[in-house]
Design an enzyme around this catalytic site. Structure first.
Site, PDB file in Angstrom:
ATOM      1  N   ARG A  71       0.832  -1.196   0.000  1.00  0.00           N
ATOM      2  CA  ARG A  71       0.000   0.000   0.000  1.00  0.00           C
ATOM      3  C   ARG A  71       0.867   1.245   0.000  1.00  0.00           C
ATOM      4  O   ARG A  71       1.768   1.384   0.827  1.00  0.00           O
ATOM      5  CB  ARG A  71      -0.917   0.012   1.226  1.00  0.00           C
ATOM      6  CG  ARG A  71      -1.898   1.171   1.235  1.00  0.00           C
ATOM      7  CD  ARG A  71      -2.850   1.083   2.402  1.00  0.00           C
ATOM      8  NE  ARG A  71      -2.185   1.301   3.677  1.00  0.00           N
ATOM      9  CZ  ARG A  71      -2.831   1.516   4.830  1.00  0.00           C
ATOM     10  NH1 ARG A  71      -4.151   1.502   4.841  1.00  0.00           N
ATOM     11  NH2 ARG A  71      -2.173   1.698   5.948  1.00  0.00           N
ATOM     12  N   THR A  98      -1.028   7.658  -0.970  1.00  0.00           N
ATOM     13  CA  THR A  98      -2.326   7.575  -1.663  1.00  0.00           C
ATOM     14  C   THR A  98      -3.244   6.517  -1.079  1.00  0.00           C
ATOM     15  O   THR A  98      -4.447   6.507  -1.354  1.00  0.00           O
ATOM     16  CB  THR A  98      -2.114   7.242  -3.150  1.00  0.00           C
ATOM     17  OG1 THR A  98      -1.542   5.926  -3.264  1.00  0.00           O
ATOM     18  CG2 THR A  98      -1.176   8.261  -3.802  1.00  0.00           C
ATOM     19  N   ASP A 112       0.858  -2.674  12.429  1.00  0.00           N
ATOM     20  CA  ASP A 112       1.227  -3.196  11.122  1.00  0.00           C
ATOM     21  C   ASP A 112       1.544  -4.685  11.258  1.00  0.00           C
ATOM     22  O   ASP A 112       2.545  -5.057  11.888  1.00  0.00           O
ATOM     23  CB  ASP A 112       2.437  -2.431  10.579  1.00  0.00           C
ATOM     24  CG  ASP A 112       2.789  -2.830   9.156  1.00  0.00           C
ATOM     25  OD1 ASP A 112       3.143  -4.009   8.939  1.00  0.00           O
ATOM     26  OD2 ASP A 112       2.719  -1.966   8.273  1.00  0.00           O
ATOM     27  N   ASP A 138       5.080  -5.823  10.005  1.00  0.00           N
ATOM     28  CA  ASP A 138       6.160  -5.423  10.903  1.00  0.00           C
ATOM     29  C   ASP A 138       6.171  -6.266  12.165  1.00  0.00           C
ATOM     30  O   ASP A 138       7.242  -6.635  12.680  1.00  0.00           O
ATOM     31  CB  ASP A 138       6.031  -3.945  11.268  1.00  0.00           C
ATOM     32  CG  ASP A 138       6.370  -3.022  10.108  1.00  0.00           C
ATOM     33  OD1 ASP A 138       6.886  -3.514   9.098  1.00  0.00           O
ATOM     34  OD2 ASP A 138       6.123  -1.814  10.230  1.00  0.00           O
TER      35      ASP A 138
END
Length: 212
Positions: free
Chosen positions: A103, A107, A202, A205
């Site tokens: 991603r 944006t 995340d 991560d």
């Protein structure tokens, strides 16, 4: 599109530990594997099967085998890779393909950077693995690509989903295909950065560490 939220105390317990900021990566990986196995049990309730004859030590009887063509499991890299082991333990005969997607943090749009899938998956049941259904961009792009290859039956397994992402997938899919989303929980919302709240951070991560 069908949404199934897996309501089970073991799923809720494991998800709670995943959310904890103090849970280290090895524990996080193990819990994701266990949680995905539980979600996969729900997601494969309608897996296609065929009747076969089997001989036991006592007698001959009728049993069930997974039908051919075999199901196709597609983890979305990189975080979806952490879900593959749990899925494979439950459905070891499935074939595995890969989609590398990320991603754009500016944006919030999904970008494909790797693809390892059969060119024709007509008639195949497909299972997408992606931990977080946030804005829905990544999952929509993945579903669209599978439909272009001939899929008509797609089940996405996610750990968490946001209402905004669910709505986006529903609007995108429409009545083009049979699409089902199986999740451990639907959280409150997305924040300004497109992260699920309260979420778990995340997933990539936390599974593998921060990679710049």
């Amino acid at each position: 599109m069908e949404l199934h939220v897996a309501d089970h105390p073991l799923i809720a317990h494991k998800l709670t530990v995943l959310r904890d900021v103090n849970t280290d990566s090895p524990t996080f990986r193990r819990l994701v594997e266990e949680l995905v196995a539980l979600l996969a049990y729900e997601a494969t309730r309608e897996v296609r099967v065929e009747t076969v004859e089997v001989t036991t030590p006592v007698a001959t009887t009728t049993g069930t085998h997974i039908s051919t063509p075999r199901p196709l499991v597609v983890p979305i890299l990189r975080a979806g890779l952490g879900m593959l082991e749990g899925m494979s333990k439950l459905l070891p005969t499935a074939e595995v393909g890969f989609l590398g997607m990320l991603r754009d943090e500016t944006t919030l749009e999904a970008v494909t950077y790797a693809n390892r899938l059969p060119q024709d998956i007509t008639g195949r049941q497909t299972f997408l693995l992606d931990p977080m259904l946030a804005t829905g961009g990544t999952l929509i792009m993945a579903i669209d690509y599978l439909l272009e290859l001939g899929a008509k039956d797609v089940t996405a397994i996610c750990l968490l989903a946001a209402p905004e992402g669910i709505d986006a997938v529903r609007q995108s899919v429409g009545d083009r295909a049979e699409v089902k989303i199986v999740v451990a929980a639907v959280d409150e919302r997305l924040n300004a950065k497109g992260y699920i709240v309260p979420g778990l951070g995340d997933a990539g991560d936390r599974l593998y560490g921060v990679v710049d």
